[in-house]
Design a protein around this motif. Structure first.
Motif, PDB file in Angstrom:
ATOM      1  N   HIS A 102       0.838  -1.200   0.000  1.00 20.52           N
ATOM      2  CA  HIS A 102       0.000   0.000   0.000  1.00 20.52           C
ATOM      3  C   HIS A 102       0.878   1.257   0.000  1.00 20.52           C
ATOM      4  N   ASN A 103       1.486   1.546   1.133  1.00 20.42           N
ATOM      5  CA  ASN A 103       2.274   2.778   1.270  1.00 20.42           C
ATOM      6  C   ASN A 103       3.459   2.845   0.311  1.00 20.42           C
ATOM      7  N   GLU A 104       3.995   1.693  -0.045  1.00 18.15           N
ATOM      8  CA  GLU A 104       5.177   1.668  -0.905  1.00 18.15           C
ATOM      9  C   GLU A 104       4.903   2.221  -2.302  1.00 18.15           C
ATOM     10  N   TRP A 105       3.645   2.231  -2.711  1.00 15.78           N
ATOM     11  CA  TRP A 105       3.274   2.738  -4.038  1.00 15.78           C
ATOM     12  C   TRP A 105       2.974   4.232  -4.045  1.00 15.78           C
ATOM     13  N   LYS A 106       2.702   4.809  -2.889  1.00 16.39           N
ATOM     14  CA  LYS A 106       2.149   6.160  -2.816  1.00 16.39           C
ATOM     15  C   LYS A 106       3.054   7.234  -3.423  1.00 16.39           C
ATOM     16  N   TYR A 107       2.408   8.168  -4.102  1.00 19.04           N
ATOM     17  CA  TYR A 107       3.054   9.376  -4.636  1.00 19.04           C
ATOM     18  C   TYR A 107       4.208   9.051  -5.586  1.00 19.04           C
ATOM     19  N   LYS A 108       4.003   8.001  -6.378  1.00 10.05           N
ATOM     20  CA  LYS A 108       4.992   7.626  -7.382  1.00 10.05           C
ATOM     21  C   LYS A 108       4.313   7.610  -8.757  1.00 10.05           C
ATOM     22  N   PRO A 109       4.979   8.139  -9.771  1.00  9.78           N
ATOM     23  CA  PRO A 109       4.389   8.092 -11.114  1.00  9.78           C
ATOM     24  C   PRO A 109       4.517   6.711 -11.722  1.00  9.78           C
ATOM     25  N   VAL A 110       3.610   6.416 -12.642  1.00  8.60           N
ATOM     26  CA  VAL A 110       3.661   5.130 -13.328  1.00  8.60           C
ATOM     27  C   VAL A 110       3.310   5.339 -14.794  1.00  8.60           C
ATOM     28  N   GLY A 111       4.095   4.717 -15.649  1.00 12.17           N
ATOM     29  CA  GLY A 111       3.832   4.713 -17.077  1.00 12.17           C
ATOM     30  C   GLY A 111       3.535   3.297 -17.534  1.00 12.17           C
ATOM     31  N   PHE A 112       3.018   3.165 -18.734  1.00 12.99           N
ATOM     32  CA  PHE A 112       2.574   1.863 -19.217  1.00 12.99           C
ATOM     33  C   PHE A 112       3.124   1.576 -20.608  1.00 12.99           C
ATOM     34  N   VAL A 113       3.741   0.403 -20.726  1.00 12.64           N
ATOM     35  CA  VAL A 113       4.092  -0.160 -22.024  1.00 12.64           C
ATOM     36  C   VAL A 113       3.167  -1.357 -22.196  1.00 12.64           C
ATOM     37  N   SER A 114       2.188  -1.225 -23.077  1.00 22.15           N
ATOM     38  CA  SER A 114       1.228  -2.309 -23.278  1.00 22.15           C
ATOM     39  C   SER A 114       1.379  -2.877 -24.677  1.00 22.15           C
ATOM     40  N   THR A 134      -6.073   4.669  -6.880  1.00 24.47           N
ATOM     41  CA  THR A 134      -6.555   4.386  -5.532  1.00 24.47           C
ATOM     42  C   THR A 134      -5.399   4.319  -4.543  1.00 24.47           C
ATOM     43  N   LEU A 135      -4.218   3.936  -5.027  1.00 24.14           N
ATOM     44  CA  LEU A 135      -3.016   3.868  -4.199  1.00 24.14           C
ATOM     45  C   LEU A 135      -2.216   5.171  -4.224  1.00 24.14           C
ATOM     46  N   LYS A 136      -2.818   6.218  -4.773  1.00 24.58           N
ATOM     47  CA  LYS A 136      -2.191   7.539  -4.866  1.00 24.58           C
ATOM     48  C   LYS A 136      -0.969   7.555  -5.774  1.00 24.58           C
ATOM     49  N   MET A 137      -0.929   6.621  -6.710  1.00 20.26           N
ATOM     50  CA  MET A 137       0.059   6.707  -7.778  1.00 20.26           C
ATOM     51  C   MET A 137      -0.483   7.672  -8.829  1.00 20.26           C
ATOM     52  N   THR A 138       0.428   8.196  -9.644  1.00 17.69           N
ATOM     53  CA  THR A 138       0.026   9.133 -10.700  1.00 17.69           C
ATOM     54  C   THR A 138       0.370   8.536 -12.052  1.00 17.69           C
TER      55      THR A 138
END
Length: 197
Positions: A102-114, A134-138
């Motif tokens: 949970h907390n380990e993901w917070k306030y970190k950006p994420v991009g996607f290679v699909s 929901t985990l406060k990732m961006t």
């Protein structure tokens, strides 16, 4: 500078996610926007189906595999998920890996290679965005979407991109660097939260 984690979501035999991720790892290293780049293969992490008795937001982990996963994710500042599309959605192994923490993901950006067929995995990306926010990732808008992925694969060279894929990778990496820097001030307090029993 920050650390980028590239998560290979697919774990199935015969997957194409690994060569796709290895190509993107090369792009990320050449981009040089991140001080460190780590390829994180969920097939090697090998998390069992969620077996922690406590809600992950408490960080009260009872299993060593969870503590190891927590340390790995916690040390990363931005993520890229290299992901397939299964039945119009994301794969179970990726969701399981996300749900462990949970907390380990917070306030970190994420991009996607699909990747996939005609839709290039974009439907799975749209679904996973609900989970990560929901985990406060961006999630960043810029993405790498690979249609008919097998046309870009070579047995010896791995993924051989065209100019569109290369340009998309650079744009997404540029944005990940900017967003990570903007979110960084929100993360220091998380370092003091409990990470296991």
């Amino acid at each position: 500078m920050a650390k980028l984690g590239i998560i290979v979501a697919s774990t199935r035999p015969g997957r194409v996610g690994l060569p796709v991720a290895q190509w993107f790892e090369g792009e990320a290293r050449a981009h040089a926007g991140f001080a460190e780049v780590e390829l994180i293969d969920l097939a090697e992490v090998a998390l069992p189906f969620m077996n922690e008795p406590n809600h992950p937001r408490f960080g009260n982990y009872t299993h060593q595999h969870t503590r190891d996963w927590s340390a790995l994710v916690g040390a990363v500042d931005a993520f890229v998920f290299v992901m397939p599309e299964y039945n119009y959605g994301y794969n179970a192994e990726l969701k399981n890996a996300i749900d462990y923490l949970h907390n380990e993901w917070k306030y970190k950006p994420v991009g996607f290679v699909s990747y996939g067929g005609v839709s290039a995995g974009t439907r799975a990306v749209q679904m996973i965005k609900q989970v990560v926010t929901t985990l406060k990732m961006t999630p960043v808008f810029e993405a790498v979407s690979i249609p008919f992925v097998h046309q870009f694969l070579d047995e010896e060279e791995g993924l051989v991109p065209n100019e569109v894929l290369t340009a998309a990778a650079k744009s997404m990496l540029d944005e990940l660097v900017r967003v990570e820097e903007a979110l960084r001030p929100l993360r220091p307090a998380l370092a003091e939260s409990p990470k296991g029993a």
